[in-house]
Write a protein that holds these residues in place. Structure first.
Motif, short mmCIF file in Angstrom:
data_model
loop_
_atom_site.label_atom_id
_atom_site.label_comp_id
_atom_site.label_asym_id
_atom_site.label_seq_id
_atom_site.Cartn_x
_atom_site.Cartn_y
_atom_site.Cartn_z
N SER A 9 0.68 -1.00 -0.19
CA SER A 9 0.19 -0.48 0.27
C SER A 9 0.85 1.93 0.90
O SER A 9 0.98 1.93 -0.29
CB SER A 9 -0.71 0.37 1.03
N TYR A 10 1.57 1.49 1.29
CA TYR A 10 2.03 2.50 1.50
C TYR A 10 3.14 3.41 0.34
O TYR A 10 3.00 3.90 0.09
CB TYR A 10 2.83 3.14 2.26
N GLU A 11 4.61 2.23 0.18
CA GLU A 11 4.61 2.90 -1.31
C GLU A 11 4.90 2.98 -2.31
O GLU A 11 4.86 3.85 -3.03
CB GLU A 11 6.42 2.16 -0.99
N PRO A 12 3.73 2.29 -3.32
CA PRO A 12 3.40 2.01 -4.21
C PRO A 12 2.72 3.19 -4.63
O PRO A 12 2.54 3.66 -4.98
CB PRO A 12 2.71 0.77 -4.32
N VAL A 13 1.34 3.54 -3.24
CA VAL A 13 0.18 4.65 -3.36
C VAL A 13 1.33 5.63 -3.71
O VAL A 13 0.88 6.80 -4.12
CB VAL A 13 -0.76 4.48 -2.57
N LEU A 14 2.70 5.71 -2.85
CA LEU A 14 3.41 6.96 -2.51
C LEU A 14 3.89 7.50 -4.01
O LEU A 14 3.82 8.91 -4.85
CB LEU A 14 4.22 7.17 -1.05
N ALA A 15 4.38 6.77 -4.20
CA ALA A 15 4.99 6.77 -5.91
C ALA A 15 4.43 7.48 -6.61
O ALA A 15 4.84 7.87 -7.83
CB ALA A 15 5.82 5.20 -5.68
N MET A 16 2.91 6.36 -7.09
CA MET A 16 1.73 7.05 -8.07
C MET A 16 1.70 8.36 -7.41
O MET A 16 1.18 9.19 -8.35
CB MET A 16 0.84 6.11 -7.50
N SER A 17 1.79 8.72 -6.76
CA SER A 17 1.76 10.43 -6.18
C SER A 17 2.34 11.38 -6.25
O SER A 17 2.00 12.81 -6.52
CB SER A 17 0.60 10.59 -4.57
N VAL A 18 3.20 10.70 -6.37
CA VAL A 18 4.92 11.70 -6.26
C VAL A 18 4.76 12.48 -7.50
O VAL A 18 5.32 12.55 -7.88
CB VAL A 18 5.99 11.39 -5.31
N ALA A 19 4.10 11.62 -8.44
CA ALA A 19 4.61 11.90 -10.09
C ALA A 19 4.42 12.94 -10.50
O ALA A 19 3.07 13.69 -9.76
CB ALA A 19 3.46 10.65 -10.91
N GLY A 20 4.90 13.85 -11.07
CA GLY A 20 4.59 15.17 -11.76
C GLY A 20 5.22 16.16 -11.17
O GLY A 20 5.54 17.11 -11.64
N THR A 21 5.76 15.90 -9.65
CA THR A 21 6.50 16.53 -8.84
C THR A 21 8.51 17.00 -9.35
O THR A 21 8.31 15.84 -9.70
CB THR A 21 5.99 16.06 -7.45
N LYS A 22 8.57 17.84 -8.99
CA LYS A 22 10.00 17.48 -9.39
C LYS A 22 11.29 18.09 -7.78
O LYS A 22 12.79 17.47 -7.77
CB LYS A 22 10.60 18.79 -10.08
N GLN A 23 10.42 18.19 -6.54
CA GLN A 23 11.20 18.42 -5.41
C GLN A 23 10.51 17.96 -4.73
O GLN A 23 9.30 18.39 -4.56
CB GLN A 23 11.93 19.83 -5.70
N ILE A 24 11.44 18.22 -3.18
CA ILE A 24 10.30 18.13 -1.65
C ILE A 24 10.28 19.03 -0.90
O ILE A 24 11.13 19.73 -0.80
CB ILE A 24 11.04 16.90 -1.39
N ASP A 25 9.67 20.12 -0.86
CA ASP A 25 8.93 21.57 -0.12
C ASP A 25 7.78 20.88 0.46
O ASP A 25 6.91 20.27 0.64
CB ASP A 25 9.78 22.59 -0.78
N LEU A 26 7.04 22.12 1.03
CA LEU A 26 6.00 22.14 1.83
C LEU A 26 4.40 22.04 0.75
O LEU A 26 3.84 21.05 0.97
CB LEU A 26 5.79 23.06 2.53
N ASN A 27 5.40 23.14 -0.46
CA ASN A 27 3.57 23.52 -1.64
C ASN A 27 3.41 21.62 -2.43
O ASN A 27 2.84 21.17 -2.17
CB ASN A 27 4.43 24.17 -2.16
N SER A 28 4.66 20.77 -2.13
CA SER A 28 4.78 19.85 -2.55
C SER A 28 3.89 18.30 -2.41
O SER A 28 3.10 17.49 -3.22
CB SER A 28 6.33 19.39 -3.46
N LEU A 29 4.56 18.28 -1.15
CA LEU A 29 4.37 17.13 0.14
C LEU A 29 2.69 17.74 0.67
O LEU A 29 1.81 16.53 0.53
CB LEU A 29 5.36 17.29 1.18
N HIS A 30 2.05 18.95 0.27
CA HIS A 30 1.00 18.65 0.25
C HIS A 30 0.05 18.35 -0.70
O HIS A 30 -1.20 16.91 -1.19
CB HIS A 30 0.42 20.72 0.40
N GLN A 31 0.69 18.45 -2.05
CA GLN A 31 0.34 18.21 -3.51
C GLN A 31 0.50 17.18 -3.37
O GLN A 31 -0.45 15.80 -3.85
CB GLN A 31 0.78 18.60 -4.74
N ILE A 32 1.74 15.78 -2.95
CA ILE A 32 1.68 14.51 -2.56
C ILE A 32 0.74 14.19 -1.99
O ILE A 32 -0.09 12.51 -2.19
CB ILE A 32 3.59 14.26 -2.69
N ARG A 33 0.58 14.26 -1.10
CA ARG A 33 -0.14 13.93 0.41
C ARG A 33 -1.75 13.96 -0.34
O ARG A 33 -2.82 13.05 -0.17
CB ARG A 33 -0.43 14.79 1.49
#
Length: 365
Positions: A247-271
């Protein structure tokens, strides 16, 4: 009739027993106030006088012991609470105080034994599981410590400190960060405004940043769980599948698609993507829990953005401050809603690892 009632009331209020009860309360409250000010000797004096009038009062025994403990006199703390352990009025904090006193005296074995004695009488005591785990950590027995912390989470879901230590262990030295992410988030909600909460906020952010890697322009690496062993039983014709892998890793990987970096803005979108994908893919049928249900509620109430920025703000305080300058009304609305609706944890709505550790999928004959 009224005259008789008034006379009876006057008699009760003027009776020696009532006067003594009021005097005990007065001395007790004064003793607590003095203890809060750090005036331990004066506190002990007042509390001891109260105890002389009410010798079977377990609360007074405890407070005298606590004053000695805070003063650094751990042997006297033990002496002050020894008698009350044999009373039916004993409560779990007395065992906590006695175990802590043994711990401070360097007698870890006696400390653990004391906590265990307390747990036999109070099997749902979050503080006793907490203290047992902390002593195990001092002995560098992390797995045993984790067992105590997680048991405390299971039986006392509103006691925050067990979440704190479990999160630290999983986010610090473990390769199963997935559990630290969940425990850490729940801890933040239970204890939102402490230094420990800020510490966990940063650990959550830093773990996202270290475990989500952009290995190239087109590939992403997500690593929150090393427990990728699939257990298969021929007898039962079933697979036992780890939550992190399934569950966690594959869904998270799917959710990261389209982002280029990790910051608060991108983490909100990922989550946000994670919640959408989790329920869209119907993974909730195997692994639903109060954390992801809470995320869905926050999305429905339009508070997920403010919540995510608050949750992870210690990892990037400058970005949070910049966001707040433009979104203060949005954040204030979230805080007002949160204060009215509370967090998702209750005695009945709980989360601990055993609920999600594996799902069993049955195969065909």
């Amino acid at each position: 009739m009224k005259a008789k009632l008034i006379l009876l009331l006057c008699f009760i209020l003027s009776s020696p027993a009532f006067a003594q009860t009021e005097r005990v309360k007065e001395l007790y409250n004064t003793g607590i106030e003095l203890m809060d000010k750090g005036e331990y000797d004066a506190s002990i004096e007042k509390l001891t006088e109260a105890l002389s009038m009410d010798p079977n009062n377990a609360g007074i025994h405890y407070e005298i012991g606590l004053a000695h403990y805070l003063k650094g006199d751990y042997k006297m703390a033990l002496e002050a609470t020894n008698k009350i352990t044999k009373s039916k009025k004993v409560f779990d904090q007395i065992y906590q105080l006695r175990g802590n006193s043994y711990d401070m005296l360097g007698n870890w074995e006696k400390a653990i034994k004391t906590y265990e004695e307390g747990l036999k009488k109070f099997p749902n005591s979050g503080p006793l599981y907490l203290e047992s785990g902390v002593v195990m950590l001092k002995g560098q027995q992390e797995q045993k410590a984790l067992t105590y912390f997680e048991k405390g989470i299971a039986v006392a879901p509103l006691h925050p400190s067990n979440y704190y230590w479990a999160a630290k262990l999983f986010l610090g030295s473990s390769e199963e960060e997935v559990w630290g992410m969940l425990y850490g988030e729940l801890f933040r909600m239970l204890e939102p405004n402490s230094e420990r909460s800020t510490e966990i906020s940063k650990m959550l952010y830093d773990t996202y940043k270290s475990e989500i890697k952009f290995t190239s322009d087109t590939t992403i690496s997500v690593s929150f769980s090393k427990n990728n062993v699939i257990n298969f039983s021929k007898k039962q014709s079933s697979f036992s599948l780890p939550f992190g892998m399934l569950s966690y890793e594959p869904v998270l990987a799917m959710s990261v698609a389209g982002t280029k970096q990790i910051d608060l803005n991108s983490l909100h979108q990922i989550r946000s993507n994670f919640v959408e994908n989790f329920y869209k893919q119907e993974i909730n049928k195997k692994f639903d829990n109060i954390v992801f249900k809470w995320h869905q509620t926050l999305l429905d109430q339009n508070h997920f953005e403010a919540y995510n920025y608050w949750l992870l703000k210690a990892g990037n305080p400058d970005e949070f401050d910049a966001w707040m300058e433009e979104n203060e009304p949005k954040f204030d609305a979230f805080v007002e809603w949160f204060n009215q609706n509370g967090q998702p944890i209750s005695e009945k709505a709980t989360f601990h690892r055993s609920q999600l550790d594996s799902a069993t999928l049955t195969t065909g004959e």
